[in-house]
Design a protein around this motif. Structure first.
Motif, PDB file in Angstrom:
ATOM      1  N   VAL A 106      98.903  42.677  18.732  1.00 38.29           N
ATOM      2  CA  VAL A 106      98.296  42.380  17.430  1.00 38.29           C
ATOM      3  C   VAL A 106      99.167  42.983  16.331  1.00 38.29           C
ATOM      4  O   VAL A 106      99.504  44.167  16.373  1.00 38.29           O
ATOM      5  CB  VAL A 106      96.874  42.961  17.334  1.00 38.29           C
ATOM      6  N   ARG A 108     107.880  36.460  17.840  1.00 37.80           N
ATOM      7  CA  ARG A 108     106.507  36.932  18.006  1.00 37.80           C
ATOM      8  C   ARG A 108     106.015  36.527  19.395  1.00 37.80           C
ATOM      9  O   ARG A 108     106.518  35.573  19.987  1.00 37.80           O
ATOM     10  CB  ARG A 108     105.569  36.395  16.935  1.00 37.80           C
ATOM     11  N   ARG A 123      96.385  37.953  24.599  1.00 33.47           N
ATOM     12  CA  ARG A 123      96.465  38.142  23.145  1.00 33.47           C
ATOM     13  C   ARG A 123      96.417  39.630  22.813  1.00 33.47           C
ATOM     14  O   ARG A 123      95.873  40.035  21.785  1.00 33.47           O
ATOM     15  CB  ARG A 123      95.329  37.395  22.435  1.00 33.47           C
ATOM     16  N   GLY A 145      94.835  38.023  12.645  1.00 33.67           N
ATOM     17  CA  GLY A 145      94.083  37.239  13.619  1.00 33.67           C
ATOM     18  C   GLY A 145      94.164  35.760  13.312  1.00 33.67           C
ATOM     19  O   GLY A 145      94.932  35.340  12.431  1.00 33.67           O
ATOM     20  N   PRO A 146      93.385  34.951  14.002  1.00 37.35           N
ATOM     21  CA  PRO A 146      93.414  33.494  13.788  1.00 37.35           C
ATOM     22  C   PRO A 146      93.096  33.080  12.360  1.00 37.35           C
ATOM     23  O   PRO A 146      93.549  32.033  11.894  1.00 37.35           O
ATOM     24  CB  PRO A 146      92.351  32.979  14.773  1.00 37.35           C
ATOM     25  N   ASP A 147      92.309  33.912  11.655  1.00 32.45           N
ATOM     26  CA  ASP A 147      91.917  33.580  10.284  1.00 32.45           C
ATOM     27  C   ASP A 147      92.715  34.357   9.237  1.00 32.45           C
ATOM     28  O   ASP A 147      92.307  34.437   8.072  1.00 32.45           O
ATOM     29  CB  ASP A 147      90.423  33.855  10.096  1.00 32.45           C
ATOM     30  N   GLY A 148      93.817  34.941   9.644  1.00 34.09           N
ATOM     31  CA  GLY A 148      94.663  35.683   8.714  1.00 34.09           C
ATOM     32  C   GLY A 148      94.471  37.184   8.861  1.00 34.09           C
ATOM     33  O   GLY A 148      93.905  37.678   9.836  1.00 34.09           O
ATOM     34  N   TRP A 149      94.946  37.922   7.859  1.00 36.08           N
ATOM     35  CA  TRP A 149      94.861  39.375   7.895  1.00 36.08           C
ATOM     36  C   TRP A 149      93.462  39.838   7.508  1.00 36.08           C
ATOM     37  O   TRP A 149      92.875  39.330   6.537  1.00 36.08           O
ATOM     38  CB  TRP A 149      95.860  39.990   6.922  1.00 36.08           C
TER      39      TRP A 149
END
Length: 254
Positions: free
Chosen positions: A70, A60, A67, A240-244
């Protein structure tokens, strides 16, 4: 012979290299090996965590100041069949995708090279030999398949396979929660018009029939025209940083 642990995988970081998607940028990747009997489960976990597979490597992006890449997956149960998608599905109703073991062939390689020279002439994959291609398809410890697309023939209702020239190929992993399209290619001439879209639609239908909730499309890259097509398949989720989380492609920056 070098041995790699499978219970506790080790991760490595590549050196900076030119980004293949955004001019003037450098990319780095974090990767690990997918080997041994734990490889299928590890591939599941890593794909859900935004990794992609290439042969027996999962990787990855790990770029320091970017960033843009994605991870994208399509929600199968809620997929929106737009008028455009319905027209494309109808246009390709005489094309059949046959699921096969991950075995390479000279016919696949010829189509692969034609596709690369037509669509990605300056990409590094154009230098791949037939042996390199064979390794890409069959060098794996995970549950994967090749789907070959051909025209429907008189015996298709018996064999489940099409006949005639090879039109498209998808190398696809089967995961616990979906199908992951590792790499796909198709004829660059008029016979392949819209076939790339159809192959994704076909995977969404396959996942639906298999009661799998997602189709993983790899990376959407902000600012890369090559990846813009992925925004069309919705609803989709981005990692993202907080998951899907679900992204509204109609109102997002895509």
């Amino acid at each position: 012979m070098t041995r790699h642990p499978t219970d506790h995988p080790q991760f490595y970081l590549t050196a900076p290299a030119p980004c293949p998607y955004l001019d003037g940028r450098q990319e780095r990747k974090v990767f690990t090996h997918l080997i041994g009997h734990h490889a299928p489960a590890l591939n599941d976990v890593l794909t859900q965590g935004g990794f992609r597979r290439s042969q027996n490597i999962a990787y990855r992006p790990a770029c320091e100041n970017c960033r843009a890449c994605v991870s994208v997956r399509v929600r199968v149960a809620d997929f929106e069949w737009t008028k455009s998608f319905k027209r494309q599905w109808k246009r390709c109703e005489d094309i059949v995708g046959a699921r096969l073991p991950p075995s390479p062939s000279a016919e696949q390689y010829d189509l692969f090279k034609d596709y690369l020279y037509s669509r990605h002439e300056n990409g590094g994959m154009t230098e791949m030999s037939i042996l390199d291609y064979a390794m890409m398809v069959e060098d794996t410890h995970v549950e994967t398949m090749v789907i070959e697309y051909r025209r429907r023939g008189p015996d298709t209702f018996l064999t489940g396979a099409g006949e005639g020239p090879l039109l498209g190929v998808a190398l696809t992993d089967q995961l616990a929660d979906g199908l992951s399209m590792v790499y796909s290619y198709y004829t660059p001439d008029s016979a392949g018009a819209g076939l790339g879209t159809y192959m994704i639609l076909d995977h969404i239908e396959r996942a639906r029939r298999m009661n799998l909730p997602y189709v993983y499309l790899g990376y959407w890259v902000d600012g890369s025209p090559k990846m813009a097509y992925k925004a069309r398949f919705r609803p989709q989720e981005h990692l993202g940083p907080d998951g899907w989380s679900e992204i509204d492609a109609r109102t997002s920056a895509m």
